[in-house]
Write a protein that holds these residues in place. Structure first.
Motif, PDB file in Angstrom:
ATOM      1  N   UNK A 291       0.817  -1.218   0.000  1.00 21.60           N
ATOM      2  CA  UNK A 291       0.000   0.000   0.000  1.00 21.60           C
ATOM      3  C   UNK A 291       0.848   1.266   0.000  1.00 21.60           C
ATOM      4  N   UNK A 292       2.176   1.115   0.055  1.00 21.16           N
ATOM      5  CA  UNK A 292       3.057   2.270   0.165  1.00 21.16           C
ATOM      6  C   UNK A 292       3.299   2.962  -1.152  1.00 21.16           C
ATOM      7  N   UNK A 293       3.739   4.201  -1.070  1.00 21.71           N
ATOM      8  CA  UNK A 293       3.983   5.017  -2.257  1.00 21.71           C
ATOM      9  C   UNK A 293       5.065   4.397  -3.148  1.00 21.71           C
ATOM     10  N   UNK A 294       6.077   3.789  -2.535  1.00 22.70           N
ATOM     11  CA  UNK A 294       7.160   3.196  -3.324  1.00 22.70           C
ATOM     12  C   UNK A 294       6.626   2.129  -4.274  1.00 22.70           C
ATOM     13  N   UNK A 295       5.858   1.177  -3.736  1.00 25.01           N
ATOM     14  CA  UNK A 295       5.350   0.086  -4.569  1.00 25.01           C
ATOM     15  C   UNK A 295       4.270   0.552  -5.535  1.00 25.01           C
ATOM     16  N   UNK A 296       3.508   1.545  -5.156  1.00 21.86           N
ATOM     17  CA  UNK A 296       2.491   2.078  -6.067  1.00 21.86           C
ATOM     18  C   UNK A 296       3.143   2.709  -7.293  1.00 21.86           C
ATOM     19  N   UNK A 297       4.269   3.387  -7.097  1.00 18.86           N
ATOM     20  CA  UNK A 297       4.973   3.981  -8.236  1.00 18.86           C
ATOM     21  C   UNK A 297       5.708   2.914  -9.044  1.00 18.86           C
ATOM     22  N   UNK A 298       6.250   1.922  -8.359  1.00 23.89           N
ATOM     23  CA  UNK A 298       6.912   0.829  -9.071  1.00 23.89           C
ATOM     24  C   UNK A 298       5.913   0.114  -9.996  1.00 23.89           C
ATOM     25  N   UNK A 299       4.678  -0.086  -9.489  1.00 23.46           N
ATOM     26  CA  UNK A 299       3.647  -0.767 -10.265  1.00 23.46           C
ATOM     27  C   UNK A 299       3.237   0.018 -11.506  1.00 23.46           C
ATOM     28  N   UNK A 300       3.480   1.328 -11.502  1.00 19.78           N
ATOM     29  CA  UNK A 300       3.158   2.161 -12.661  1.00 19.78           C
ATOM     30  C   UNK A 300       4.266   2.146 -13.711  1.00 19.78           C
ATOM     31  N   UNK A 301       5.341   1.405 -13.438  1.00 17.83           N
ATOM     32  CA  UNK A 301       6.379   1.236 -14.442  1.00 17.83           C
ATOM     33  C   UNK A 301       7.591   2.125 -14.297  1.00 17.83           C
ATOM     34  N   UNK A 302       7.649   2.923 -13.244  1.00 21.27           N
ATOM     35  CA  UNK A 302       8.822   3.774 -13.037  1.00 21.27           C
ATOM     36  C   UNK A 302      10.005   2.928 -12.554  1.00 21.27           C
ATOM     37  N   UNK A 303      11.197   3.404 -12.829  1.00 22.63           N
ATOM     38  CA  UNK A 303      12.399   2.771 -12.288  1.00 22.63           C
ATOM     39  C   UNK A 303      12.549   3.163 -10.825  1.00 22.63           C
ATOM     40  N   UNK A 304      12.612   2.171  -9.938  1.00 23.39           N
ATOM     41  CA  UNK A 304      12.688   2.429  -8.501  1.00 23.39           C
ATOM     42  C   UNK A 304      13.897   1.715  -7.927  1.00 23.39           C
ATOM     43  N   UNK A 305      14.728   2.447  -7.167  1.00 20.99           N
ATOM     44  CA  UNK A 305      15.893   1.835  -6.537  1.00 20.99           C
ATOM     45  C   UNK A 305      16.051   2.352  -5.118  1.00 20.99           C
TER      46      UNK A 305
END
Length: 317
Positions: A291-305
């Motif tokens: 439910x966190x912002x990190x995973x929500x943005x990752x699910x939208x296809x952004x590169x997350x590190x």
């Protein structure tokens, strides 16, 4: 706050008390401690041309929690704008204090004595009487605000300070370096989220605190240690998973709903042309789990590190 113990620190944000520190040049982080011992909850979310850093804050810290990790310093220096939960200039004002006072009161004629079961009321009276207080003196205040007041007092007694919180210190640094600042929501949004919690969940949270204040304080200290070590798994279990289980409605209001409202605003910053990066500083719980912002943005296809220089040899997700 009338909140479960799992949320007590993740939701003690500056807007909750009008007297909390804000961007003021008189507030400075002591240059003590060892920065290498701190492992930040810091992620970098990127698209084709720019990036947003996501930093999980702890709203009450001690002077020896500083200096900050060099990873945080680098993200701050690399960002043109620093975004907080609430825009700094609106904190600590008489208007904010008045809004908090109004939200903490009842609008249906009831009192604290009316909404608390006898056992809970007796426990509160016993605790307050130690310092010469009484339930009658707090009768106009809702349980969530009573719990917040108690927890702030408990944590300050063992050295935690509101003006040393990570977001408060970064607000000060932003003012000193003349960085642009912004907020993801308004004070009204944040206070409304707290005040909308169901009364039964407010009461159960206060009762849990009063049943064993020392145990609660120990858990808060433990969460602080996990935060300082960047222990995502332990923090997620205690802050987020436990809250979702014990007080599901409050969890949706305080965490999920606000995260969902913040994600599009963060995406707007990624969508802006150019290479102007942004540092977003929010309570740690908002960055954890599915439910966190990190995973929500990752699910939208952004590169997350995960940004973690101290994480060599161990997972940093």
């Amino acid at each position: 706050m009338g909140l479960p113990k799992s949320l007590l620190l993740s939701c003690i944000a500056a807007v909750c008390f009008g007297g909390l520190a804000h961007a003021d040049s008189t507030v400075r982080a002591p240059t003590v401690g060892t920065a290498s011992t701190q492992v930040p909850l810091l992620w970098k979310v990127s698209d084709a041309d720019n990036a947003v850093y996501l930093l999980g804050s702890f709203h009450l810290l001690k002077p020896d929690d500083y200096p900050l990790s060099k990873d945080i310093d680098a993200a701050f220096d690399d960002s043109k704008t620093i975004v907080f939960e609430v825009e700094p200039s609106t904190l600590g004002t008489p208007d904010t204090a008045e809004k908090f006072k109004l939200a903490a009161g009842y609008d249906d004629g009831r009192t604290l004595s009316d909404v608390l079961p006898k056992n809970t009321r007796d426990r509160l009276q016993k605790l307050l009487s130690v310092s010469g207080g009484s339930v009658a003196q707090m009768d106009a205040v809702e349980p969530w605000a009573v719990t917040l007041s108690l927890v702030l007092g408990m944590t300050q007694a063992i050295g935690f300070r509101q003006d040393q919180g990570l977001d408060a210190m970064l607000m000060t640094r932003a003012a000193e370096t003349q960085k642009a600042v912004a907020g993801l929501e308004t004070i009204d949004d944040q206070i409304d989220a707290l005040d909308s919690m169901p009364m039964n969940e407010q009461v159960s949270g206060l009762d849990e605190l009063l049943a064993n204040p020392q145990e609660t304080l120990g858990e808060l200290v433990e969460m602080h240690d996990w935060w300082k070590r960047g222990d995502v798994k332990s923090l997620d279990q205690k802050m987020r998973v436990e809250m979702a289980k014990k007080t599901p409605v409050s969890y949706q209001l305080i965490n999920v709903k606000r995260n969902d409202q913040w994600v599009p605003k963060i995406e707007q910053r990624l969508a802006q042309p150019g290479q102007d990066n942004t540092l977003v500083v929010v309570g740690a719980m908002h960055l954890l789990g599915d439910d966190g912002v990190v995973e929500k943005l990752r699910a939208k296809g952004y590169t997350v590190e995960r940004i973690c220089s101290a994480c060599k040899g161990r997972p940093a997700n």
